[in-house]
Design a protein around this motif. Structure first.
Motif, PDB file in Angstrom:
ATOM      1  N   TYR A 214     -11.564   4.841   7.095  1.00 28.86           N
ATOM      2  CA  TYR A 214     -10.436   4.147   7.496  1.00 28.86           C
ATOM      3  C   TYR A 214     -10.642   3.450   8.724  1.00 28.86           C
ATOM      4  N   GLN A 215     -10.047   2.215   9.138  1.00 30.22           N
ATOM      5  CA  GLN A 215     -10.037   2.094  10.458  1.00 30.22           C
ATOM      6  C   GLN A 215      -9.055   1.268  10.631  1.00 30.22           C
ATOM      7  N   THR A 216      -8.362   2.012  12.426  1.00 31.71           N
ATOM      8  CA  THR A 216      -7.306   1.800  13.004  1.00 31.71           C
ATOM      9  C   THR A 216      -6.597   2.237  13.981  1.00 31.71           C
ATOM     10  N   THR A 217      -5.979   1.533  14.873  1.00 30.69           N
ATOM     11  CA  THR A 217      -5.723   2.795  16.154  1.00 30.69           C
ATOM     12  C   THR A 217      -4.393   2.755  16.194  1.00 30.69           C
ATOM     13  N   TYR A 218      -3.767   3.035  15.227  1.00 26.61           N
ATOM     14  CA  TYR A 218      -1.893   3.384  14.600  1.00 26.61           C
ATOM     15  C   TYR A 218      -2.159   4.092  14.518  1.00 26.61           C
ATOM     16  N   SER A 219      -0.872   5.394  13.294  1.00 29.81           N
ATOM     17  CA  SER A 219      -0.943   6.518  12.845  1.00 29.81           C
ATOM     18  C   SER A 219      -0.997   5.503  11.241  1.00 29.81           C
ATOM     19  N   PRO A 220      -2.250   6.686  11.021  1.00 30.60           N
ATOM     20  CA  PRO A 220      -1.833   6.353   8.953  1.00 30.60           C
ATOM     21  C   PRO A 220      -1.251   7.023   8.170  1.00 30.60           C
ATOM     22  N   PHE A 221      -0.890   5.715   7.400  1.00 35.30           N
ATOM     23  CA  PHE A 221      -0.745   6.565   5.793  1.00 35.30           C
ATOM     24  C   PHE A 221      -1.632   6.468   4.527  1.00 35.30           C
ATOM     25  N   LEU A 222      -1.994   7.078   4.269  1.00 39.68           N
ATOM     26  CA  LEU A 222      -3.029   7.023   3.262  1.00 39.68           C
ATOM     27  C   LEU A 222      -2.708   7.135   1.654  1.00 39.68           C
ATOM     28  N   PHE A 223      -3.769   6.295   1.042  1.00 38.49           N
ATOM     29  CA  PHE A 223      -2.695   6.519  -0.169  1.00 38.49           C
ATOM     30  C   PHE A 223      -4.231   6.190  -1.213  1.00 38.49           C
ATOM     31  N   TRP A 224      -4.208   7.078  -2.765  1.00 39.10           N
ATOM     32  CA  TRP A 224      -4.669   6.750  -3.840  1.00 39.10           C
ATOM     33  C   TRP A 224      -3.907   6.913  -3.809  1.00 39.10           C
ATOM     34  N   TYR A 225      -5.120   5.127  -5.259  1.00 37.43           N
ATOM     35  CA  TYR A 225      -3.544   4.820  -6.568  1.00 37.43           C
ATOM     36  C   TYR A 225      -5.203   4.627  -7.942  1.00 37.43           C
ATOM     37  N   VAL A 226      -4.551   4.868  -8.910  1.00 36.04           N
ATOM     38  CA  VAL A 226      -5.648   4.553  -9.702  1.00 36.04           C
ATOM     39  C   VAL A 226      -4.957   3.535 -10.725  1.00 36.04           C
ATOM     40  N   GLN A 227      -5.637   2.549 -11.904  1.00 35.12           N
ATOM     41  CA  GLN A 227      -5.417   1.430 -11.795  1.00 35.12           C
ATOM     42  C   GLN A 227      -6.625   1.430 -13.164  1.00 35.12           C
ATOM     43  N   HIS A 228      -5.841   1.826 -14.577  1.00 40.13           N
ATOM     44  CA  HIS A 228      -6.512   1.975 -15.660  1.00 40.13           C
ATOM     45  C   HIS A 228      -6.721   0.529 -16.233  1.00 40.13           C
ATOM     46  N   LEU A 229      -7.329   0.312 -17.252  1.00 40.22           N
ATOM     47  CA  LEU A 229      -7.583  -1.657 -17.962  1.00 40.22           C
ATOM     48  C   LEU A 229      -6.079  -2.359 -17.962  1.00 40.22           C
ATOM     49  N   ASN A 230      -6.299  -3.695 -17.189  1.00 37.14           N
ATOM     50  CA  ASN A 230      -4.652  -3.840 -17.845  1.00 37.14           C
ATOM     51  C   ASN A 230      -3.481  -3.466 -17.954  1.00 37.14           C
ATOM     52  N   GLU A 231      -3.800  -2.910 -16.328  1.00 37.59           N
ATOM     53  CA  GLU A 231      -2.211  -2.407 -15.907  1.00 37.59           C
ATOM     54  C   GLU A 231      -1.825  -2.559 -14.596  1.00 37.59           C
ATOM     55  N   ALA A 232      -0.868  -1.554 -14.265  1.00 35.23           N
ATOM     56  CA  ALA A 232      -0.642  -2.024 -12.904  1.00 35.23           C
ATOM     57  C   ALA A 232      -0.943  -0.815 -12.164  1.00 35.23           C
ATOM     58  N   PRO A 233      -1.543  -0.899 -10.908  1.00 31.25           N
ATOM     59  CA  PRO A 233      -2.074   0.271  -9.804  1.00 31.25           C
ATOM     60  C   PRO A 233      -0.387   0.966 -10.271  1.00 31.25           C
ATOM     61  N   LYS A 234      -0.752   2.065  -9.934  1.00 32.82           N
ATOM     62  CA  LYS A 234      -0.229   3.631  -9.853  1.00 32.82           C
ATOM     63  C   LYS A 234      -0.491   4.527  -9.316  1.00 32.82           C
ATOM     64  N   LEU A 235       0.548   5.057  -7.936  1.00 30.57           N
ATOM     65  CA  LEU A 235       0.417   5.907  -7.025  1.00 30.57           C
ATOM     66  C   LEU A 235      -0.048   7.120  -8.025  1.00 30.57           C
ATOM     67  N   LEU A 236      -1.171   8.033  -7.025  1.00 27.11           N
ATOM     68  CA  LEU A 236      -2.031   9.349  -7.230  1.00 27.11           C
ATOM     69  C   LEU A 236      -1.483  10.154  -6.609  1.00 27.11           C
ATOM     70  N   LEU A 237      -1.842   9.999  -5.098  1.00 26.09           N
ATOM     71  CA  LEU A 237      -1.656  11.144  -4.057  1.00 26.09           C
ATOM     72  C   LEU A 237      -1.415  10.045  -2.736  1.00 26.09           C
ATOM     73  N   LYS A 238      -0.992  10.966  -1.690  1.00 28.45           N
ATOM     74  CA  LYS A 238      -0.630   9.594  -0.241  1.00 28.45           C
ATOM     75  C   LYS A 238      -0.475  11.472   0.197  1.00 28.45           C
ATOM     76  N   SER A 239      -0.168  10.463   1.692  1.00 34.17           N
ATOM     77  CA  SER A 239      -1.044  11.727   2.911  1.00 34.17           C
ATOM     78  C   SER A 239      -0.971  10.938   4.354  1.00 34.17           C
ATOM     79  N   SER A 240       0.353  11.298   5.410  1.00 34.12           N
ATOM     80  CA  SER A 240       0.140  11.112   6.682  1.00 34.12           C
ATOM     81  C   SER A 240       0.338  12.152   7.304  1.00 34.12           C
ATOM     82  N   THR A 241      -0.072  13.795   6.482  1.00 26.69           N
ATOM     83  CA  THR A 241      -0.250  14.700   7.599  1.00 26.69           C
ATOM     84  C   THR A 241      -2.293  15.487   7.743  1.00 26.69           C
ATOM     85  N   ASP A 242      -2.293  15.109   9.289  1.00 25.73           N
ATOM     86  CA  ASP A 242      -3.072  15.733   9.388  1.00 25.73           C
ATOM     87  C   ASP A 242      -4.193  17.393   8.266  1.00 25.73           C
TER      88      ASP A 242
END
Lengths: 112, 115
Positions: free
Chosen positions: B25-53
């Motif tokens: 990623y690229q940013t000059t601010y403090s980031p919060f990162l996520f992984w979302y998984v999207q199965h066919l014809n479904e909405a994205p679902k949260l898989l992982l998240k982190s803001s801690t180095d």
């Protein structure tokens, strides 16, 4: 599992017609986002609200797109005059104040 | 500007093998990162998240560590299953006043797991 409700699930419009979709955020979530996901699975952020106030929006919303999140009513996204290029999956997400976003099932818009 | 890069568009693996999906990623601010998984014809679902180095986060067998020094948040799993076949998106959010702001999505990685 997400409790964001979006209606309708499918919407078919002719070019020039209005298209309106609704979103009920998860209970207790003050922040609502709208995204457009195109056929190439690319996401485009449209607008977001905190309570009833607009936080961020992009110029893409132009003049054809409008959105609102009135109190005690569903949020809505409306396209005044649909174009073929608007065909996409419109996703609503809600979030707690400093928390992750949970997505609804989306409204799939087809503009003929 | 703020952005996310996923280098693999398509990853095909045999069941039981390990996988790593890249995200920078690229940013000059403090980031919060996520992984979302999207199965066919479904909405994205949260898989992982982190803001801690440098802290590993795990869910459903998937794990990732946010490394601010290299601006990375790669998704890993030690043994993929057929049900893991889906589209995976890495996304970045930043603090905006009194809330987390919009997600900046990567282009997505299609993971196909074969028997």
């Amino acid at each position: 599992n997400s409790k964001v409700i979006q209606t309708p699930r499918y919407l078919v419009k002719g070019q020039g017609q209005k298209a309106k979709m609704r979103c009920i955020p998860e209970k207790g979530h003050p922040v609502v986002f709208w995204y457009q996901q195109n056929k190439n699975n690319e996401f485009k952020f449209l607008i977001n609200f905190q309570n009833q106030e607009v936080l961020q929006q992009i110029d893409m919303t132009e003049k054809r797109f409008s959105a609102e999140c009135p109190s005690n009513s569903p949020c809505s996204l409306e396209i005044q005059s649909s174009e073929a290029g608007d065909s996409a999956l419109y996703l609503c997400a809600s979030a707690g104040q400093y928390a992750e976003q949970f997505f609804g099932p989306g409204t799939r818009l087809t503009v003929l | 500007g703020d952005s996310v890069t996923q280098t693999e568009g398509l990853v095909t693996l045999t069941k039981g093998l390990p996988v790593m999906l890249n995200c920078t990623y690229q940013t000059t601010y403090s980031p919060f990162l996520f992984w979302y998984v999207q199965h066919l014809n479904e909405a994205p679902k949260l898989l992982l998240k982190s803001s801690t180095d440098n802290k590993r986060t795990e869910h459903q067998g998937f794990y990732a560590t946010l490394h601010k020094s290299s601006s990375s948040f790669h998704l890993q799993k030690s043994s993929v299953q057929l049900s893991d076949s889906a589209l995976y998106f890495c996304a970045l959010s930043l603090y905006r006043g009194s809330a987390l702001g919009r997600l900046h999505f990567g282009a997505g990685t299609q993971l196909i797991v074969i028997p």
